[in-house]
Design a protein around this motif. Sequence first.
Motif, mmCIF file in Angstrom:
data_model
loop_
_atom_site.group_PDB
_atom_site.id
_atom_site.type_symbol
_atom_site.label_atom_id
_atom_site.label_comp_id
_atom_site.label_asym_id
_atom_site.label_seq_id
_atom_site.Cartn_x
_atom_site.Cartn_y
_atom_site.Cartn_z
ATOM 1 N N TRP A 42 -54.942 28.495 -11.099
ATOM 2 C CA TRP A 42 -55.793 29.168 -12.084
ATOM 3 C C TRP A 42 -56.890 29.979 -11.387
ATOM 4 C CZ3 TRP A 42 -61.015 28.852 -13.425
ATOM 5 C CH2 TRP A 42 -61.352 29.567 -14.577
ATOM 6 N N LEU A 43 -57.496 29.396 -10.350
ATOM 7 C CA LEU A 43 -58.544 30.120 -9.634
ATOM 8 C C LEU A 43 -57.984 31.367 -8.946
ATOM 9 C CD1 LEU A 43 -60.485 27.126 -8.038
ATOM 10 C CD2 LEU A 43 -61.313 28.667 -9.823
ATOM 11 N N LYS A 44 -56.740 31.278 -8.497
ATOM 12 C CA LYS A 44 -56.136 32.422 -7.802
ATOM 13 C C LYS A 44 -55.685 33.511 -8.758
ATOM 14 C CE LYS A 44 -52.395 33.641 -4.621
ATOM 15 N NZ LYS A 44 -51.251 33.146 -3.811
ATOM 16 N N THR A 45 -55.081 33.110 -9.888
ATOM 17 C CA THR A 45 -54.462 34.098 -10.784
ATOM 18 C C THR A 45 -55.259 34.386 -12.042
ATOM 19 O OG1 THR A 45 -53.214 32.411 -12.019
ATOM 20 C CG2 THR A 45 -52.205 33.280 -9.992
ATOM 21 N N ARG A 46 -56.176 33.449 -12.415
ATOM 22 C CA ARG A 46 -56.911 33.533 -13.680
ATOM 23 C C ARG A 46 -55.962 33.547 -14.885
ATOM 24 N NH1 ARG A 46 -62.167 31.922 -13.114
ATOM 25 N NH2 ARG A 46 -62.775 32.489 -10.990
ATOM 26 N N ASN A 47 -54.777 32.980 -14.691
ATOM 27 C CA ASN A 47 -53.829 32.830 -15.794
ATOM 28 C C ASN A 47 -54.236 31.597 -16.599
ATOM 29 O OD1 ASN A 47 -51.593 32.172 -17.443
ATOM 30 N ND2 ASN A 47 -50.175 33.168 -16.025
ATOM 31 N N ASP A 48 -54.584 31.817 -17.872
ATOM 32 C CA ASP A 48 -55.111 30.724 -18.685
ATOM 33 C C ASP A 48 -54.094 29.627 -18.961
ATOM 34 O OD1 ASP A 48 -57.577 31.875 -18.781
ATOM 35 O OD2 ASP A 48 -57.314 32.802 -20.752
ATOM 36 N N ASP A 49 -52.803 29.891 -18.737
ATOM 37 C CA ASP A 49 -51.801 28.829 -18.915
ATOM 38 C C ASP A 49 -52.060 27.681 -17.949
ATOM 39 O OD1 ASP A 49 -50.504 30.254 -20.909
ATOM 40 O OD2 ASP A 49 -49.159 31.256 -19.498
ATOM 41 N N TYR A 50 -52.437 28.004 -16.723
ATOM 42 C CA TYR A 50 -52.726 26.957 -15.737
ATOM 43 C C TYR A 50 -53.966 26.166 -16.138
ATOM 44 C CZ TYR A 50 -49.337 29.365 -12.759
ATOM 45 O OH TYR A 50 -48.190 29.940 -12.254
ATOM 46 N N ARG A 51 -54.957 26.855 -16.663
ATOM 47 C CA ARG A 51 -56.160 26.162 -17.124
ATOM 48 C C ARG A 51 -55.838 25.219 -18.276
ATOM 49 N NH1 ARG A 51 -59.730 29.590 -20.835
ATOM 50 N NH2 ARG A 51 -57.891 29.048 -22.066
ATOM 51 N N ASP A 52 -55.029 25.688 -19.224
ATOM 52 C CA ASP A 52 -54.669 24.848 -20.363
ATOM 53 C C ASP A 52 -53.871 23.629 -19.922
ATOM 54 O OD1 ASP A 52 -55.924 26.729 -21.934
ATOM 55 O OD2 ASP A 52 -54.069 27.765 -22.495
ATOM 56 N N HIS A 444 -62.521 28.874 -24.244
ATOM 57 C CA HIS A 444 -62.245 30.243 -23.800
ATOM 58 C C HIS A 444 -63.229 30.588 -22.703
ATOM 59 C CE1 HIS A 444 -59.317 30.904 -26.921
ATOM 60 N NE2 HIS A 444 -60.187 30.463 -27.821
ATOM 61 N N THR A 445 -62.765 30.507 -21.472
ATOM 62 C CA THR A 445 -63.639 30.653 -20.314
ATOM 63 C C THR A 445 -63.894 32.116 -20.007
ATOM 64 O OG1 THR A 445 -62.623 28.656 -19.455
ATOM 65 C CG2 THR A 445 -63.976 29.948 -17.936
ATOM 66 N N PRO A 446 -65.141 32.564 -20.082
ATOM 67 C CA PRO A 446 -65.440 33.954 -19.735
ATOM 68 C C PRO A 446 -65.372 34.168 -18.230
ATOM 69 C CG PRO A 446 -67.465 32.755 -20.174
ATOM 70 C CD PRO A 446 -66.331 31.824 -20.491
ATOM 71 N N GLU A 447 -65.588 35.403 -17.816
ATOM 72 C CA GLU A 447 -65.556 35.723 -16.394
ATOM 73 C C GLU A 447 -66.543 34.847 -15.650
ATOM 74 O OE1 GLU A 447 -63.997 37.481 -13.126
ATOM 75 O OE2 GLU A 447 -63.373 37.786 -15.202
ATOM 76 N N GLY A 448 -66.121 34.268 -14.577
ATOM 77 C CA GLY A 448 -66.968 33.365 -13.833
ATOM 78 C C GLY A 448 -66.440 31.956 -13.857
ATOM 79 N N GLY A 449 -65.652 31.608 -14.889
ATOM 80 C CA GLY A 449 -64.976 30.315 -14.933
ATOM 81 C C GLY A 449 -65.937 29.167 -15.086
ATOM 82 N N PRO A 450 -65.600 28.039 -14.463
ATOM 83 C CA PRO A 450 -66.447 26.861 -14.539
ATOM 84 C C PRO A 450 -67.863 27.185 -14.083
ATOM 85 C CG PRO A 450 -64.342 26.311 -13.560
ATOM 86 C CD PRO A 450 -64.390 27.799 -13.686
ATOM 87 N N GLY A 451 -68.827 26.561 -14.710
ATOM 88 C CA GLY A 451 -70.218 26.837 -14.395
ATOM 89 C C GLY A 451 -70.943 27.472 -15.551
ATOM 90 N N GLN A 452 -70.187 28.021 -16.523
ATOM 91 C CA GLN A 452 -70.803 28.568 -17.710
ATOM 92 C C GLN A 452 -71.274 27.419 -18.587
ATOM 93 O OE1 GLN A 452 -71.259 31.851 -18.081
ATOM 94 N NE2 GLN A 452 -70.331 32.092 -16.057
ATOM 95 N N LYS A 453 -72.463 27.517 -19.146
ATOM 96 C CA LYS A 453 -73.009 26.433 -19.946
ATOM 97 C C LYS A 453 -72.298 26.370 -21.285
ATOM 98 C CE LYS A 453 -77.323 24.342 -21.464
ATOM 99 N NZ LYS A 453 -78.794 24.443 -21.505
#
Length: 474
Positions: A42-52, A444-453
Amino acid sequence: MFGLDAFHLARIQFAFTVSFHIIFPAITIGLASFLAVLEGLWLKTRNDDYRDLYHFWSKVFAVNFGMGVVSGLVMAYQFGTNWSGFSQFAGSVTGPLLTYEVLTAFFLEAGFLGVMLFGWNRVGPGLHFFATCMVALGTIISTFWILASNSWMQTPQGYEIQNGLVVPVDWMKIVFNPSFPFRLMHMATAAFLASAFFVGASAAWHLLRKNDTPAIRKMFSMALWMALIVSPIQAMLGDMHGLNTLHHQPAKIAAIEGHWENPPGEPTPLILFGLPDMEQEKTKYALEIPYLGSLILTHSLTEQVPALKTFPKEDRPNSTIVFWSFRVMAGLGMLMVLMGVVSLWLRVKKRLYSSRPFLWFCLFMGPSGLIAILAGWFTTEIGRQPWVVYGLLRTKDAVSAHGDLHMSISLIAFIVVYMSVFGVGYSYMTHLIKKGPKPGEGGHTPEGGPGQKRTPARPLSAVQEGHDSAEEVK
């Protein structure tokens, strides 16, 4: 109880608890690494399927991890309550090894588990991925120490006997005993395969129900690539482990093969099926393939495999049990290789996700990895009998002095409690798996990923948390 004495009831009790426990670490080892791979992709591709998929399987992992810890604690106490003779004789070796497991593996897992499960929206992407990798590493380190302890019981070295007790003299030899490398690789690979088939069966179930989403396809594809690549490797590791066992524990191999005697000058046949009879000292209804036993076990067409009759009766493992437990493990391993090969053929034919017979095959193969692990452990541990520390301490001398009634009541209590507590856990994991991964599982993770409040995903909850649209609020 059923005409069994306290000694046999203690053995059954330990076998029952370890059979429950070993399932949880096996899934934990495989899923932890699977989660690390998913987050890395997910970190490499930003493909939300991996995140889900990450958030979906982290829920299953959390429940499984908790049940593994609880069942493992029970086993640790049994060393003192039911097997005090073993603890007194060999505790100077096994005690430190299990302590190292707690200090290096369990503390590592516990330290990063909270960040992994609850920190997706609270820490940065690099730190969260690091936490996931540390949990995965912790499961491997735990496997290292547990297998070091158990392998030393199979092939002890690096010790002296002083006043009737084991005294460690060389910890490098104790840890890296002759069977340890083969058992470690074989068990770790088995855990990865068991998790892959578990994941693949979950995806197959959803595909059969027409829940054909990109995320489901990804986890199905990843599981089958694992089966294709790792199953043959596991077979080779099993062959290496068998050769090592033949060298250090020939009675175990003779019992596994149901092989009783060697006619002069004749190579050893492979008995495919039969019924070993410990009293009559023969394998009834044997279906044999000439020469194949020698070829597989010695890699020669002339050398003979040791026969059970060459060992005293009191030193022979129960061939009736290990003969079949080994064949269950080996047979399932062959089906795993077959499944990987068929998946490659269907992948080339563009029918991997649509072939219903194959999907049903994958679904029924879901528990095969766990069953194979259980069968392998039965083969290993029963094949070590009548020794608890091979060649040094007999099992009958390791048991605590409990009465038949005491052991009967405690065994019944274990069965009732385990079936109730872990039955609920199994049911909950099944419920989670049936829900399947949902789009936006982790928010729904915006640009920047984890770390958003944002409200963190709750891995122990099966409730969908997305509230980003009016339809979801309704």
